[in-house]
Design an enzyme around this catalytic site. Structure first.
Site, short mmCIF file in Angstrom:
data_model
loop_
_atom_site.label_atom_id
_atom_site.label_comp_id
_atom_site.label_asym_id
_atom_site.label_seq_id
_atom_site.Cartn_x
_atom_site.Cartn_y
_atom_site.Cartn_z
N GLY A 24 4.06 2.84 -9.30
CA GLY A 24 2.93 3.78 -9.29
C GLY A 24 3.18 4.98 -8.39
CB SER A 25 4.91 7.29 -7.85
OG SER A 25 5.60 6.98 -9.05
#
Length: 219
Positions: free
Chosen positions: A187-188
């Site tokens: 996640g980013s």
């Protein structure tokens, strides 16, 4: 589809934990509470499959073009706006940001071909990736690619969960469009800083694919 090299260690550790916990469940729980043992197995199997899918590297028909900026990441477009870049350009740029959920493919690719002018890692916070200040305050790695007279900054940004950014580029390298730029785990967000006035080919909340979707067209 293949598994990305950045996932080998994580998948091996996850598989080992899966095996150990299920063996313990089999020997100590299954006889007295078989339903509980099955629930443990199903939950752990789901987590293992999720980790494997996170590092997937699907086969794709890439998009190429000398005047095209290709999306460097899978995800959803969350920002299209002019900003003042204080890190490299020291001036106004057009920022397009892509949020990558844990379900997205997480390899990052070069949006253009060219020379790597700048590559810098920055320690930082772990605000949620859609936070307005995540671009400047979170852990991140910035690279600048130059093609002709055009310079583009690509910024890999860690989110609240992602705490490991991998970047493969170094100043002086000559890179090809859609080659791997790096990888961010779990996640980013990826920001692309373009020259002001660049024609943007995506819209807010649009789902995009790295190496496939045309992000912008250079003049």
């Amino acid at each position: 589809m293949t598994i990305h090299k950045e996932g080998y260690k994580s998948i091996a550790i996850a598989t080992l934990i899966f095996t150990i916990l299920n063996l313990l469940s089999f020997f100590y729980i299954s006889a007295s509470a078989p339903v509980v043992s099955w629930i443990i197995f199903i939950v752990l199997l789901g987590l293992l499959l999720f980790i494997i899918s996170f590092f997937r590297l699907p086969n794709r028909q890439m998009t190429y073009g000398d005047n095209l900026v290709i999306c460097p990441a899978d995800g959803k477009v969350v920002v299209i706006e002019e900003v003042t870049d204080e890190e490299y350009f020291k001036g106004r740029r057009l920022q397009v940001s892509i949020f990558m959920s844990p379900a997205n493919v997480h390899v990052n690719r070069n949006p253009i071909a060219g020379e790597v002018l700048y590559s810098q890692y920055h320690k930082g916070k772990y605000l949620v990736a859609w936070h307005p200040k995540s671009s400047t305050e979170n852990e991140r790695h910035s690279v600048v690619l130059k093609k002709g007279n055009t310079e583009i900054l690509v910024k890999q940004i860690a989110g609240a969960v992602a705490k490991r950014i991998v970047n493969y580029l170094r100043p002086g390298m000559q890179v090809k469009q859609n080659e791997e730029l790096g990888f961010i785990k779990f996640g980013s967000r990826v920001d692309v800083l373009l020259p002001v006035g660049t024609k943007v080919n995506v819209e807010l909340n649009q789902a995009v694919q790295g190496g496939v979707t045309v992000l912008a067209t250079l003049s």
